[in-house]
Design a protein around this motif. Structure first.
Motif, PDB file in Angstrom:
ATOM      1  N   ARG A  38       0.185   4.659   4.890  1.00 53.38           N
ATOM      2  CA  ARG A  38       0.834   4.052   3.715  1.00 53.38           C
ATOM      3  C   ARG A  38       1.195   2.591   3.995  1.00 53.38           C
ATOM      4  O   ARG A  38       1.049   1.731   3.124  1.00 53.38           O
ATOM      5  CB  ARG A  38       2.084   4.817   3.313  1.00 53.38           C
ATOM      6  CG  ARG A  38       1.870   6.256   2.992  1.00 53.38           C
ATOM      7  CD  ARG A  38       1.278   6.479   1.642  1.00 53.38           C
ATOM      8  NE  ARG A  38       1.288   7.909   1.347  1.00 53.38           N
ATOM      9  CZ  ARG A  38       0.314   8.558   0.782  1.00 53.38           C
ATOM     10  NH1 ARG A  38      -0.781   7.919   0.404  1.00 53.38           N
ATOM     11  NH2 ARG A  38       0.390   9.848   0.551  1.00 53.38           N
TER      12      ARG A  38
ATOM     13  N   LEU B 167      -1.198  -0.293  -2.480  1.00 59.38           N
ATOM     14  CA  LEU B 167      -0.143   0.654  -2.840  1.00 59.38           C
ATOM     15  C   LEU B 167       0.339   0.258  -4.235  1.00 59.38           C
ATOM     16  O   LEU B 167       1.339  -0.432  -4.399  1.00 59.38           O
ATOM     17  CB  LEU B 167       1.001   0.598  -1.821  1.00 59.38           C
ATOM     18  CG  LEU B 167       2.010   1.737  -1.867  1.00 59.38           C
ATOM     19  CD1 LEU B 167       1.354   3.060  -1.506  1.00 59.38           C
ATOM     20  CD2 LEU B 167       3.152   1.467  -0.910  1.00 59.38           C
TER      21      LEU B 167
ATOM     22  N   LEU C 288       1.320   6.973  -5.757  1.00 61.74           N
ATOM     23  CA  LEU C 288       1.455   6.621  -4.339  1.00 61.74           C
ATOM     24  C   LEU C 288       2.902   6.336  -3.960  1.00 61.74           C
ATOM     25  O   LEU C 288       3.350   6.715  -2.884  1.00 61.74           O
ATOM     26  CB  LEU C 288       0.576   5.414  -3.996  1.00 61.74           C
ATOM     27  CG  LEU C 288      -0.916   5.679  -3.905  1.00 61.74           C
ATOM     28  CD1 LEU C 288      -1.675   4.380  -3.685  1.00 61.74           C
ATOM     29  CD2 LEU C 288      -1.224   6.665  -2.796  1.00 61.74           C
TER      30      LEU C 288
ATOM     31  N   THR D 112       4.917   8.429  -1.195  1.00 63.12           N
ATOM     32  CA  THR D 112       5.498   7.671  -0.087  1.00 63.12           C
ATOM     33  C   THR D 112       6.993   7.950   0.024  1.00 63.12           C
ATOM     34  O   THR D 112       7.509   8.175   1.137  1.00 63.12           O
ATOM     35  CB  THR D 112       5.236   6.162  -0.262  1.00 63.12           C
ATOM     36  OG1 THR D 112       3.832   5.951  -0.359  1.00 63.12           O
ATOM     37  CG2 THR D 112       5.790   5.372   0.901  1.00 63.12           C
TER      38      THR D 112
END
Length: 128
Positions: A88, A97, A102, A106
């Motif tokens: 990430r 990102l 996402l 995360t």
């Protein structure tokens, strides 16, 4: 008690997501906005997203009933989550990102990492 709640949540989430990717990779990738272009892609989704996550769910379920396995489970999961978070960070560095999906995953992984860090540290403090 909090460890067992965490383990049950992990068993449900990872078991469900892993089972979904393992047994229906086309539906899984459509939902998470990936694509499969060949049998190799399907096999990789089944293996990496399906098999690994499904077994994390199973191991988590076992650790609920066999508490002697909790510490090793937490360490293994922290190792896996650390690798995911590394990916990430690299994704962030490359400017990729960019989706709410996402960001959500995360955040989920950061919360897991923090919980695991604290739980492992707490396990080391116990004498008996």
């Amino acid at each position: 008690m909090i460890n067992n709640v965490f383990l049950l949540f992990t068993a449900i989430m990872y078991g469900w997501l892993g089972g979904w990717a393992l047994f229906d990779p086309i539906s899984y990738v459509n939902h998470v906005d990936l694509s499969i272009n060949s049998n190799l892609g399907s096999a990789e989704i089944r293996s990496v997203y399906g098999g690994i996550n499904f077994l994390i769910g199973i191991f988590s379920l076992i650790a609920i009933f066999k508490t002697k396995h909790q510490e090793i489970f937490f360490k293994v999961l922290m190792f896996i989550i650390s690798g995911i978070l590394l990916g990430r960070v690299v994704t962030l560095i490359y400017g990729e990102l960019t989706s709410a999906f996402l960001y959500g995953f995360t955040a989920f992984e950061i919360v897991y990492f923090i919980f695991l860090f604290v739980a492992i540290k707490d396990m080391k403090r116990k004498i008996f």
